[in-house]
Scaffold this active site. Structure first.
Site, PDB file in Angstrom:
ATOM      1  N   LYS A 299       0.821  -1.219   0.000  1.00 20.89           N
ATOM      2  CA  LYS A 299       0.000   0.000   0.000  1.00 20.89           C
ATOM      3  C   LYS A 299       0.852   1.265   0.000  1.00 20.89           C
ATOM      4  O   LYS A 299       0.449   2.287  -0.565  1.00 20.89           O
ATOM      5  CB  LYS A 299      -0.966  -0.014   1.179  1.00 20.89           C
ATOM      6  N   GLY A 477     -13.564  -8.584   9.490  1.00 22.55           N
ATOM      7  CA  GLY A 477     -13.307  -7.532   8.521  1.00 22.55           C
ATOM      8  C   GLY A 477     -13.987  -7.674   7.177  1.00 22.55           C
ATOM      9  O   GLY A 477     -13.726  -6.872   6.278  1.00 22.55           O
TER      10      GLY A 477
END
Length: 504
Positions: A299, A477
């Protein structure tokens, strides 16, 4: 354009077991490969009858150990088995093997004569487990001893660049039938996108026996057809991907591909395991991929390598989505909005009024979560095993920070209204909670806490088990993955995931 066939590789111990697999998967496959080397020794003597047991073209394969198989009884015995399986051809071709797989160095004149006499096509194979095969056209032509043989090259890539080269070089082989594939997790795109390689077929395995060939990366035929829409992929299909490493488990393809089907979009979303974000971009550029979801550990790298990033990426310091805009890659972050929707749904409030939040971890996902907590008006403390990382993230948003260890349990207790677990600890763990799979093993839940764990496999993580037993409200999640995926879907397609289909 070549429409690749789906071949079901059979590694059962008996012929009847393999025949049952064909019956189960019949509507999803075109060809079956009988791996004689996986059969019990007593069964190997009867392989000649197998084509008569099933109603599908069959490939006869007796794979040696050095080529990734189990047969270790020597070449004399293997040749005898080949001869026995190909002998006494039936007038009905469906009762004979349609193909036989011979390695590139296996040449027995009598068997070659038999295949030509009985109309059995030869797949001439090369397996390389220590790296790529280069100059594919030259290799394929050297392997073909007759114009009717189908060269097969399968190799174990070391990096995604090896797979990129495979797709690039495959264009030189389009004037003859061939099978090209990269094995292992890095090679999964070559199985789903076999049409781009011009491959005659792609190999798959029954779900029940996938473990037999786990290291080479087979996908079961139901997943190929129902998740990846394999039979309908063509030159007009737009390709998207999720990239990361090791990327062994991801639900993103399920979310995106379901959306494409619902909206009748000729798109496919694939997993793209990569050894670096730079290689992911290179692969995407080679194949014309229009957008990628980015997961751990890239990321930050995606943010640095993108040609342009939006304001949210700059504020968060992490990028989980890149979209091709003409010749430029533009970076976005959908983790923050996805977490905002997921947390709001979980706690029943879009504001963190006077609530204190513990953020466990300081990686890319934690950055987006810290940003969201700040935007929702919450106060937080970042806990991480590496103090410098906790400090950097906390100071970015004006939060407290602490080392994630037992001596800070009382501080964690003070920030325990909502505990958000952002690390990979507990992923894929079905074991009882312990120090290795529960990142806050030292914390005693009181029962009032909300625990949100961004891990979604397993559905109930070890730390969730502990919290649930104490009476806490818990959630995994998947909701965050879903909501951030919906926003990615809009970036990729220009269509809202839940938009109603408009009549034509």
């Amino acid at each position: 354009m070549v429409k690749p066939k789906i071949c079901l590789t059979l590694t059962g111990k008996t012929l009847q077991e393999d025949a049952e697999y064909i019956k189960k998967y019949a509507s999803h496959i075109d060809v079956a490969e009988l791996r004689v080397d996986h059969l019990d020794e007593s069964e190997q003597l009867h392989v000649r009858k197998f084509p008569s047991m099933v109603n599908i073209p069959c490939i006869l394969t007796i794979r040696r150990v050095e080529d990734g198989g189990l047969f270790n009884s020597g070449e004399f015995s293997r040749t005898a088995l080949f001869g026995r399986a190909l002998a006494f051809a039936d007038q009905n071709p469906l009762k004979n093997f349609a193909y036989v797989d011979f390695e590139e160095d296996y040449h027995v004149p009598g068997l070659l004569d038999s295949t030509q006499a009985f109309g059995v096509k030869i797949i001439r194979s090369c397996h390389k487990f220590d790296g790529p095969v280069v100059n594919l056209r030259k290799k394929c032509l050297s392997m073909r001893k007759t114009p009717f043989e189908i060269p097969k090259i399968a190799f174990m890539p070391k990096t995604l660049s090896d797979v990129t080269r495979l797709f690039r070089e495959s264009g030189s082989c389009m004037d003859f039938d061939h099978i090209l594939l990269a094995m292992g997790n890095l090679g999964v795109p070559s199985r789903i996108l076999a049409y781009k390689l011009g491959s005659f077929l792609t190999y798959s395995s029954p779900i029940e026996t996938n473990g037999n060939l786990q290291s080479i990366g087979h996908i079961d035929p139901i997943t190929l057809n129902e998740m990846y829409n394999f039979r309908n992929l063509d030159e007009n299909t737009r390709v998207f991907a999720v990239t990361g490493y090791p990327l062994k488990v991801t639900s993103s393809p399920l979310i995106h591909n379901e959306g494409y089907r619902e909206h009748n979009l000729n798109n496919v979303f694939i997993p793209l395991c990569s050894t670096s974000m730079a290689e992911s971009f290179a692969f995407a550029n080679e194949l014309g991929i229009k957008g990628m979801a980015v997961t751990v550990p890239y990321k930050h790298d995606a943010m640095e390598l993108a040609d342009e990033v939006d304001t949210e990426v700059g504020e968060i310091g992490a990028c989980n989505t890149v979209v091709k805009d003409f010749s430029q890659w533009v970076g976005h972050n959908t983790d923050a909005s996805g977490f905002y929707e997921a947390l709001s749904e979980f706690i029943g409030d879009r504001k963190l009024r006077r609530r204190k939040v513990a953020i466990i971890g300081a990686g890319g996902a934690a950055k987006a979560i810290a940003y969201t907590v700040k935007e929702m008006g919450g106060k937080a403390c970042v806990f991480n095993r590496t103090e410098s990382h906790a400090k950097a993230l906390a100071e970015q948003f004006g939060f407290e920070y602490a080392v994630l260890e037992p001596e800070n349990a009382s501080l964690l207790d003070r920030y325990s209204d909502i505990i958000i677990q952002t690390t990979k600890v507990g992923m894929n763990s079905e074991d009882a909670p312990n120090k290795e799979n529960n990142p806050i093993w030292f914390y005693n839940f009181k029962g009032h806490e909300y625990l949100y764990d961004i891990v979604y496999d397993p559905q109930v993580t070890p730390v969730m088990k502990v919290a649930k037993q104490a009476g806490c409200k818990v959630r995994n999640g998947y909701s965050m993955l879903k909501y951030q995926g919906y926003r990615q879907f809009k970036y990729f397609t220009g269509v809202g995931y839940d938009d109603e289909l408009k009549p034509e």
